[in-house]
Scaffold this motif. Structure first.
Motif, short mmCIF file in Angstrom:
data_model
loop_
_atom_site.label_atom_id
_atom_site.label_comp_id
_atom_site.label_asym_id
_atom_site.label_seq_id
_atom_site.Cartn_x
_atom_site.Cartn_y
_atom_site.Cartn_z
N VAL A 9 16.07 0.66 -4.83
CA VAL A 9 14.83 1.43 -4.73
C VAL A 9 15.09 2.86 -5.21
N ASN A 10 14.02 3.59 -5.45
CA ASN A 10 14.12 5.00 -5.78
C ASN A 10 14.39 5.82 -4.53
N THR A 11 14.77 7.07 -4.73
CA THR A 11 14.98 8.00 -3.62
C THR A 11 13.61 8.47 -3.14
N ASP A 12 12.97 7.63 -2.36
CA ASP A 12 11.60 7.88 -1.92
C ASP A 12 11.44 7.34 -0.50
N ILE A 13 11.18 8.23 0.44
CA ILE A 13 11.05 7.81 1.84
C ILE A 13 9.93 6.80 2.02
N ASP A 14 8.96 6.78 1.10
CA ASP A 14 7.86 5.81 1.18
C ASP A 14 8.30 4.39 0.84
N THR A 63 16.37 8.62 -8.79
CA THR A 63 17.77 8.31 -8.47
C THR A 63 17.81 7.04 -7.62
N PRO A 64 18.55 6.02 -8.05
CA PRO A 64 18.55 4.75 -7.32
C PRO A 64 19.38 4.80 -6.03
N ILE A 65 18.90 4.05 -5.08
CA ILE A 65 19.62 3.76 -3.84
C ILE A 65 19.72 2.24 -3.79
N GLU A 66 20.92 1.73 -3.63
CA GLU A 66 21.11 0.29 -3.56
C GLU A 66 21.40 -0.12 -2.12
N ILE A 78 25.49 -3.98 6.77
CA ILE A 78 24.51 -3.25 5.96
C ILE A 78 25.28 -2.25 5.12
N ARG A 79 25.03 -2.27 3.82
CA ARG A 79 25.64 -1.29 2.91
C ARG A 79 24.52 -0.59 2.15
N ILE A 80 24.63 0.74 2.09
CA ILE A 80 23.68 1.54 1.32
C ILE A 80 24.50 2.45 0.41
N TRP A 81 24.33 2.25 -0.91
CA TRP A 81 25.07 3.05 -1.88
C TRP A 81 24.21 4.19 -2.38
N CYS A 82 24.83 5.37 -2.49
CA CYS A 82 24.10 6.53 -2.95
C CYS A 82 24.95 7.35 -3.91
N LEU A 83 24.31 8.34 -4.52
CA LEU A 83 24.99 9.23 -5.45
C LEU A 83 25.15 10.62 -4.83
N GLY A 84 25.11 10.69 -3.52
CA GLY A 84 25.20 11.97 -2.82
C GLY A 84 26.58 12.59 -2.91
N LEU A 85 26.69 13.72 -2.26
CA LEU A 85 27.95 14.47 -2.24
C LEU A 85 28.87 13.95 -1.15
N ALA A 86 30.11 14.38 -1.21
CA ALA A 86 31.08 14.03 -0.16
C ALA A 86 30.56 14.52 1.18
N PHE A 87 30.86 13.77 2.21
CA PHE A 87 30.32 14.05 3.54
C PHE A 87 31.29 13.47 4.56
N ASP A 88 31.70 14.27 5.51
CA ASP A 88 32.64 13.82 6.54
C ASP A 88 31.84 13.32 7.75
N LEU A 89 31.63 12.02 7.80
CA LEU A 89 30.83 11.40 8.85
C LEU A 89 31.40 11.68 10.23
N GLU A 90 32.71 11.50 10.40
CA GLU A 90 33.33 11.71 11.70
C GLU A 90 33.16 13.15 12.19
N LYS A 91 33.34 14.10 11.30
CA LYS A 91 33.17 15.51 11.66
C LYS A 91 31.73 15.80 12.07
N GLN A 92 30.79 15.27 11.30
CA GLN A 92 29.37 15.49 11.61
C GLN A 92 29.02 14.89 12.97
N LEU A 93 29.55 13.72 13.27
CA LEU A 93 29.28 13.10 14.57
C LEU A 93 29.85 13.94 15.71
N GLN A 94 30.99 14.58 15.48
CA GLN A 94 31.60 15.42 16.51
C GLN A 94 30.79 16.68 16.78
#
Length: 138
Positions: A9-14, A63-66, A78-94
């Motif tokens: 799908v496209n990068t569209d919340i709708d 921009t596609p999201i798979e 569930i897998r969601i692929w994106c073209l976003g930037l690096a992101f530290d999930l563990e740090k954000q959760l903390q």
């Protein structure tokens, strides 16, 4: 039972209506525990919304999201692929406040996902994308 479905799908919340309709395929035959199905829907929607609102926020709507969902005998992935930037999930959760103390309208998605999922990761892939991965056992 092994079943795999895939959607782009496209990068569209709708696109959430289309995604939820597509996702219904994986619930055939229906999971015996309706609460597990609701958790899977929540993981999918929170993950997609996070990609749209954060990872792809500065990218064009084209921009596609798979998305890929695999139903196995004992769990759903569930897998969601994106073209976003690096992101530290563990740090954000903390650094994100616990749900019980978090009354903000936004910013709770990752905490919700981590409290529901048996496994949650956001990792780079060989093709220069990132994959948000959620696994829930039933």
């Amino acid at each position: 039972m092994n079943k795999k479905i895939h959607l782009k799908v496209n990068t569209d919340i709708d696109a959430t209506t289309e995604i939820l309709s597509w996702f219904e395929q994986i619930n055939q035959p229906p999971l015996p525990d309706q609460k597990i199905w609701w958790k899977c829907q929540t993981l999918l929607m929170e993950g997609f919304a996070n990609i749209v609102e954060h990872a792809h926020k500065d990218l064009p709507v084209e921009t596609p999201i798979e998305l890929e969902v695999v139903r196995l005998i004992e769990h759903i992935e569930i897998r969601i692929w994106c073209l976003g930037l690096a992101f530290d999930l563990e740090k954000q959760l903390q650094i994100t406040p616990e749900l019980i103390d978090n009354f903000l309208e936004r910013g709770r998605g990752l905490k919700i996902m981590s409290s529901i999922a048996d496994e949650l990761t956001y990792l780079p892939t060989d093709d220069h994308r990132y994959c948000l991965f959620c696994k829930i056992k039933y």
